[in-house]
Write an enzyme that holds these catalytic residues in place. Structure first.
Site, PDB file in Angstrom:
ATOM      1  N   CYS A  56      -2.062   6.419   9.962  1.00 40.15           N
ATOM      2  CA  CYS A  56      -1.018   5.625  10.606  1.00 40.15           C
ATOM      3  C   CYS A  56      -1.605   4.414  11.300  1.00 40.15           C
ATOM      4  O   CYS A  56      -2.584   4.525  12.028  1.00 40.15           O
ATOM      5  CB  CYS A  56      -0.313   6.460  11.671  1.00 40.15           C
ATOM      6  SG  CYS A  56       0.771   7.654  10.964  1.00 40.15           S
ATOM      7  N   CYS A  78       3.126  -4.554  16.166  1.00 38.75           N
ATOM      8  CA  CYS A  78       2.685  -3.497  17.089  1.00 38.75           C
ATOM      9  C   CYS A  78       1.167  -3.608  17.322  1.00 38.75           C
ATOM     10  O   CYS A  78       0.403  -3.812  16.370  1.00 38.75           O
ATOM     11  CB  CYS A  78       3.031  -2.116  16.529  1.00 38.75           C
ATOM     12  SG  CYS A  78       4.781  -1.916  16.218  1.00 38.75           S
ATOM     13  N   SER A  91       9.476   5.879  16.126  1.00 38.57           N
ATOM     14  CA  SER A  91       8.148   5.691  16.719  1.00 38.57           C
ATOM     15  C   SER A  91       8.327   5.335  18.184  1.00 38.57           C
ATOM     16  O   SER A  91       8.477   4.173  18.535  1.00 38.57           O
ATOM     17  CB  SER A  91       7.391   4.559  16.014  1.00 38.57           C
ATOM     18  OG  SER A  91       7.083   4.929  14.708  1.00 38.57           O
ATOM     19  N   LEU A  92       8.342   6.364  19.004  1.00 36.72           N
ATOM     20  CA  LEU A  92       8.511   6.138  20.441  1.00 36.72           C
ATOM     21  C   LEU A  92       7.234   5.507  20.991  1.00 36.72           C
ATOM     22  O   LEU A  92       7.258   4.542  21.730  1.00 36.72           O
ATOM     23  CB  LEU A  92       8.799   7.489  21.112  1.00 36.72           C
ATOM     24  CG  LEU A  92       9.237   7.462  22.549  1.00 36.72           C
ATOM     25  CD1 LEU A  92      10.585   6.796  22.699  1.00 36.72           C
ATOM     26  CD2 LEU A  92       9.313   8.887  23.108  1.00 36.72           C
ATOM     27  N   CYS A 150       3.711   8.309   1.501  1.00 37.32           N
ATOM     28  CA  CYS A 150       4.098   7.358   2.539  1.00 37.32           C
ATOM     29  C   CYS A 150       4.246   5.997   1.857  1.00 37.32           C
ATOM     30  O   CYS A 150       3.265   5.451   1.347  1.00 37.32           O
ATOM     31  CB  CYS A 150       3.006   7.354   3.611  1.00 37.32           C
ATOM     32  SG  CYS A 150       3.381   6.273   4.974  1.00 37.32           S
ATOM     33  N   ASN A 189      -5.444   6.003  15.997  1.00 40.20           N
ATOM     34  CA  ASN A 189      -6.422   5.603  14.990  1.00 40.20           C
ATOM     35  C   ASN A 189      -6.921   4.227  15.393  1.00 40.20           C
ATOM     36  O   ASN A 189      -6.181   3.254  15.260  1.00 40.20           O
ATOM     37  CB  ASN A 189      -5.764   5.493  13.614  1.00 40.20           C
ATOM     38  CG  ASN A 189      -5.479   6.871  13.043  1.00 40.20           C
ATOM     39  OD1 ASN A 189      -6.367   7.707  13.000  1.00 40.20           O
ATOM     40  ND2 ASN A 189      -4.258   7.096  12.645  1.00 40.20           N
ATOM     41  N   GLU A 233       0.820  -1.215   0.000  1.00 42.22           N
ATOM     42  CA  GLU A 233       0.000   0.000   0.000  1.00 42.22           C
ATOM     43  C   GLU A 233       0.855   1.267   0.000  1.00 42.22           C
ATOM     44  O   GLU A 233       1.912   1.309   0.614  1.00 42.22           O
ATOM     45  CB  GLU A 233      -0.942  -0.002   1.209  1.00 42.22           C
ATOM     46  CG  GLU A 233      -2.028  -1.052   1.039  1.00 42.22           C
ATOM     47  CD  GLU A 233      -3.083  -1.025   2.123  1.00 42.22           C
ATOM     48  OE1 GLU A 233      -4.221  -1.393   1.841  1.00 42.22           O
ATOM     49  OE2 GLU A 233      -2.770  -0.652   3.263  1.00 42.22           O
ATOM     50  N   CYS A 285       4.309  -6.882   7.846  1.00 38.41           N
ATOM     51  CA  CYS A 285       5.344  -6.466   8.794  1.00 38.41           C
ATOM     52  C   CYS A 285       5.457  -7.509   9.897  1.00 38.41           C
ATOM     53  O   CYS A 285       4.451  -8.064  10.339  1.00 38.41           O
ATOM     54  CB  CYS A 285       5.004  -5.104   9.400  1.00 38.41           C
ATOM     55  SG  CYS A 285       6.293  -4.485  10.499  1.00 38.41           S
ATOM     56  N   CYS A 306      -1.515  -1.535  15.294  1.00 38.35           N
ATOM     57  CA  CYS A 306      -1.314  -1.437  13.847  1.00 38.35           C
ATOM     58  C   CYS A 306      -1.921  -2.629  13.107  1.00 38.35           C
ATOM     59  O   CYS A 306      -1.654  -3.784  13.432  1.00 38.35           O
ATOM     60  CB  CYS A 306       0.190  -1.362  13.584  1.00 38.35           C
ATOM     61  SG  CYS A 306       0.604  -1.373  11.844  1.00 38.35           S
ATOM     62  N   GLY A 328       5.595  -2.143   6.959  1.00 39.02           N
ATOM     63  CA  GLY A 328       6.946  -2.660   7.145  1.00 39.02           C
ATOM     64  C   GLY A 328       7.825  -1.817   8.039  1.00 39.02           C
ATOM     65  O   GLY A 328       7.531  -0.656   8.332  1.00 39.02           O
ATOM     66  N   GLU A 329       8.898  -2.437   8.530  1.00 42.00           N
ATOM     67  CA  GLU A 329       9.914  -1.745   9.329  1.00 42.00           C
ATOM     68  C   GLU A 329      11.080  -1.433   8.377  1.00 42.00           C
ATOM     69  O   GLU A 329      11.808  -2.341   7.949  1.00 42.00           O
ATOM     70  CB  GLU A 329      10.364  -2.654  10.490  1.00 42.00           C
ATOM     71  CG  GLU A 329      11.678  -2.284  11.158  1.00 42.00           C
ATOM     72  CD  GLU A 329      11.774  -0.837  11.631  1.00 42.00           C
ATOM     73  OE1 GLU A 329      10.920  -0.415  12.419  1.00 42.00           O
ATOM     74  OE2 GLU A 329      12.713  -0.127  11.189  1.00 42.00           O
ATOM     75  N   SER A 355      11.262   6.206   9.135  1.00 43.22           N
ATOM     76  CA  SER A 355      10.680   6.081  10.466  1.00 43.22           C
ATOM     77  C   SER A 355      10.830   4.648  10.957  1.00 43.22           C
ATOM     78  O   SER A 355      10.362   3.712  10.313  1.00 43.22           O
ATOM     79  CB  SER A 355       9.197   6.470  10.397  1.00 43.22           C
ATOM     80  OG  SER A 355       8.588   6.217  11.632  1.00 43.22           O
TER      81      SER A 355
HETATM   82  S1  SF4 Z   1       3.617   0.222  13.248  1.00 37.94           S
HETATM   83 FE1  SF4 Z   1       5.160  -0.067  11.662  1.00 37.94          FE
HETATM   84  S2  SF4 Z   1       6.641  -1.445  12.624  1.00 37.94           S
HETATM   85 FE2  SF4 Z   1       4.789  -1.607  13.873  1.00 37.94          FE
HETATM   86  S3  SF4 Z   1       3.654  -3.349  12.980  1.00 37.94           S
HETATM   87 FE3  SF4 Z   1       2.915  -1.473  11.972  1.00 37.94          FE
HETATM   88  S4  SF4 Z   1       4.119  -1.320  10.099  1.00 37.94           S
HETATM   89 FE4  SF4 Z   1       5.204  -2.723  11.484  1.00 37.94          FE
END
Ligand code: SF4
Length: 350
Positions: A337, A115, A218-219, A104, A294, A91, A111, A118, A163-164, A195
């Site tokens: 996000c 998290c 991303s703290l 973005c 979100n 995406e 990923c 997410c 993704g990271e 990020s």
């Molecule tokens: S916030 Fe970023 S690092 Fe965390 S699961 Fe989602 S895509 Fe992956």
């Protein structure tokens, strides 16, 4: 070289490929103008000898993504869902403002970081993307602006989609170098932001490689217990390891770092959380971008009330700490996000 997409190759690698196959290396410039300036997505019409065209066609794809859906938010944000040539979802989100068009991009399909806030994290990881697949997302937005005769261009690229990025650093580095290259996209380093969710050991590698980019972290939460409950990566590299890597980056780069912070009811949006955040950010050259959670349908996490957000901001700002609240964009198409998860549904999750 194991690349499938010609856009993944650096300028030098393309020159070496050409000379290694009996062709003039200067053709690399001509081919790269075709790809990155003219943004052509087929070799047809490329003014090189026929056998070179055949060789390129047999070795490298020039187009890797096919569009599945495009969804437009009431606020102008657009989200595209693509499939890679092996069927993996990717995406891309374009966020317009009056003066900017930020893109973005995804760096992986899915990923592995998991998290809690997410949707992408719940998909798991399909695979990392090649640099060419990352760059193609930006080319597609450029082509969209041209097609729609919109007097716009991509002004900023944020590596913050699926993704990271630091788990796929080689491809992300290649993409940044190409975006910064005057003979390709010619974007200033200040317009490129990577990020990370906190992949601490790779932060130093950005400097070792001289990756042209800004760093955002991303703290999300400012104490280990809360952060660990939201971001499993904190079990591998906790806050003190992450902040050590950030301090090293700040010292060696002379740059600023952006901390992304998510305001979550009863977790990160409390007076105690505000004090923890102040302790982390006050001594560092950084700014904070905060966003109200979100929500999504599979999560028990809740957004705080307006009063809770106001109180949090009051405490942080009383210490002269710079904190910006970002307005969520594209919520109605799940483009904000933490909402990317290869859905073509426009159901609102919150
Ligand atoms: S916030 Fe970023 S690092 Fe965390 S699961 Fe989602 S895509 Fe992956």
């Amino acid at each position: 070289m194991l690349f499938n997409d010609i856009k993944s190759l650096s300028h030098n690698e393309l020159r070496e490929f050409l000379s290694g196959n009996g062709h003039k290396p200067y053709r690399a410039d001509q081919i790269r103008v075709w790809i990155f300036k003219q943004m052509m997505q087929s070799y047809e019409g490329l003014n090189v000898p026929a056998e070179l065209c055949e060789l390129l066609e047999s070795k490298f794809r020039l187009k890797s993504l096919s569009e599945e859906t495009k969804m437009e938010s009431s606020d102008g944000t657009i989200k595209w869902l693509y499939k890679t040539s092996d069927g993996m979802p990717v995406e891309t989100v374009m966020i317009p403002t009056e003066t900017r068009a930020s893109v973005c991009v995804s760096t992986q399909s899915g990923c592995a970081m998991g998290c809690a806030f997410c949707r992408t994290g719940r998909m798991g990881l399909n695979r990392s993307l090649e640099a060419g697949e990352i760059l193609e997302q930006i080319i597609n937005v450029h082509k969209y602006f041209l097609r729609e005769a919109q007097d716009r261009t991509v002004t900023n690229v944020i590596f913050m989609g699926m993704g990271e990025p630091l788990a796929n650093l080689d491809a992300v580095h290649r993409a940044c170098v190409c975006l910064h290259d005057q003979k390709a996209f010619s974007m200033g380093k200040g317009r490129l932001t990577i990020s990370t969710s906190g992949f601490a050991p790779k932060i130093a590698e950005l400097l070792e490689r001289s990756t042209p980019c800004q760093l955002a972290v991303s703290l999300v939460a400012a104490d280990n217990e809360t952060r660990e409950s939201l971001m499993p990566i904190n079990k591998t590299w906790n806050l003190s390891e992450l902040l050590k890597a950030v301090d090293n980056y700040l010292e060696l780069s002379g740059e600023w770092v952006t901390f992304e912070y998510i305001l979550i009811k009863n977790k990160t949006c409390t007076p105690a959380a505000a004090k923890n955040l102040i302790r982390i950010v006050k001594p560092r050259r950084c700014k904070i971008n905060a966003i109200v959670l979100n929500g999504n349908e599979n999560s028990e996490l809740e957004a705080p009330s307006e009063q809770e957000v106001d109180e949090f901001l009051r405490i942080v700002r009383a210490e002269n700490v710079q904190i910006n609240i970002r307005n969520p964009r594209g919520r109605d198409i799940l483009a904000a996000c933490g909402q990317l998860a290869s859905t073509s549904s426009n159901k609102v999750a919150i």
